[in-house]
Write a protein that holds these residues in place. Structure first.
Motif, PDB file in Angstrom:
ATOM      1  N   VAL A 250       0.845  -1.202   0.000  1.00 25.98           N
ATOM      2  CA  VAL A 250       0.000   0.000   0.000  1.00 25.98           C
ATOM      3  C   VAL A 250       0.878   1.248   0.000  1.00 25.98           C
ATOM      4  O   VAL A 250       0.629   2.197  -0.755  1.00 25.98           O
ATOM      5  N   LYS A 251       1.927   1.250   0.809  1.00 25.08           N
ATOM      6  CA  LYS A 251       2.836   2.396   0.852  1.00 25.08           C
ATOM      7  C   LYS A 251       3.575   2.551  -0.482  1.00 25.08           C
ATOM      8  O   LYS A 251       3.787   3.673  -0.955  1.00 25.08           O
TER       9      LYS A 251
ATOM     10  N   LEU B  16      11.870   7.167  -8.590  1.00 20.49           N
ATOM     11  CA  LEU B  16      12.114   6.628  -7.250  1.00 20.49           C
ATOM     12  C   LEU B  16      13.289   5.651  -7.256  1.00 20.49           C
ATOM     13  O   LEU B  16      13.233   4.627  -7.921  1.00 20.49           O
ATOM     14  N   GLY B  17      14.323   5.995  -6.512  1.00 22.83           N
ATOM     15  CA  GLY B  17      15.433   5.074  -6.330  1.00 22.83           C
ATOM     16  C   GLY B  17      15.111   4.090  -5.211  1.00 22.83           C
ATOM     17  O   GLY B  17      14.166   4.278  -4.448  1.00 22.83           O
TER      18      GLY B  17
ATOM     19  N   ARG C 258      12.842   4.220   2.360  1.00 22.88           N
ATOM     20  CA  ARG C 258      12.351   5.230   3.302  1.00 22.88           C
ATOM     21  C   ARG C 258      10.825   5.317   3.286  1.00 22.88           C
ATOM     22  O   ARG C 258      10.184   5.404   4.332  1.00 22.88           O
ATOM     23  N   LEU C 259      10.247   5.278   2.119  1.00 25.14           N
ATOM     24  CA  LEU C 259       8.804   5.477   1.983  1.00 25.14           C
ATOM     25  C   LEU C 259       7.975   4.238   2.319  1.00 25.14           C
ATOM     26  O   LEU C 259       6.806   4.355   2.673  1.00 25.14           O
ATOM     27  N   THR C 260       8.555   3.064   2.180  1.00 26.22           N
ATOM     28  CA  THR C 260       7.778   1.833   2.370  1.00 26.22           C
ATOM     29  C   THR C 260       8.143   1.052   3.625  1.00 26.22           C
ATOM     30  O   THR C 260       7.369   0.209   4.076  1.00 26.22           O
ATOM     31  N   GLY C 261       9.346   1.292   4.149  1.00 25.89           N
ATOM     32  CA  GLY C 261       9.791   0.508   5.291  1.00 25.89           C
ATOM     33  C   GLY C 261      10.361  -0.847   4.904  1.00 25.89           C
ATOM     34  O   GLY C 261      10.635  -1.685   5.755  1.00 25.89           O
TER      35      GLY C 261
END
Length: 197
Positions: free
Chosen positions: A14-15, A28-29, A35-38
């Motif tokens: 979802v992230k 997106l690297g 960082r954004l998804t964990g």
């Protein structure tokens, strides 16, 4: 020994969906995705097959959600359900209205340059599903059953798919979830006239 997961897979997808929806695929690297998804780099590779695999998983999640919650009403309805679907593309609070447009539209535009086969297949599957939902709803309408329209249902279903693409592209271009309203109003007006014919 396998490493224990430090993340919830569904929550991570979802992230990732949100991250790709806002930023696109190429921008997106892997570090930013972490960082954004964990999800760490190892998990992105081992669990999802790399960045493209994670993107495809996010695209599947997005597509399945749209099909099961927004398109499903057209399976049992007709023109009123198509009109409601279109109005949802620009309505405040609707899950299909976004200043980021549509993940599938964004993917198709970006992939025109990238030419990744699996992304192309995923986007085409989505548009085929939408076309079939439109076709099913149109086929129930008396105006088509009785030959009272110059439009063939299949041709109109294809045209409606193109309109959906345009509405989402306009929303994204203006970063305004209501930017595509003029086209929505036009399409809904035309469909309502057909239903009254």
């Amino acid at each position: 020994m396998a490493r224990p997961k430090t993340y919830d897979r569904e929550e991570a997808v979802v992230k990732a969906c949100r991250a790709f929806w806002e930023n696109g695929f190429q921008a997106l690297g892997v570090r930013e995705l972490e960082r954004l998804t964990g999800i760490n780099q190892f998990a992105i590779r081992s669990e999802f097959g790399g960045k493209e695999g994670l993107y495809l998983e996010a695209l599947r999640y997005y597509s399945n959600a749209a099909i099961s919650t927004q398109m499903v009403h057209m399976k049992r309805g007709g023109i009123p359900e198509i009109v409601a679907f279109f109005q949802g593309l620009v309505a405040s609070g609707s899950p299909t209205a976004s200043e980021f447009g549509c993940l599938v539209v964004n993917t198709g535009i970006e992939n025109a340059r990238l030419k990744r086969e699996r992304l192309e297949e995923a986007t085409q599957n989505y548009w085929t599903a939408l076309e079939e939902h439109f076709l099913e709803a149109l086929s129930r309408e008396p105006v088509f059953q009785e030959g009272g329209s110059n439009w063939k249902p299949r041709d109109l279903a294809k045209a409606l798919v193109t309109a959906v693409m345009g509405i989402h592209a306009q929303n994204r271009a203006q970063q305004d979830k209501t930017a595509g309203r003029p086209l929505v109003d036009f399409v809904c007006g035309m469909l309502s006239e057909m239903a009254r014919a």
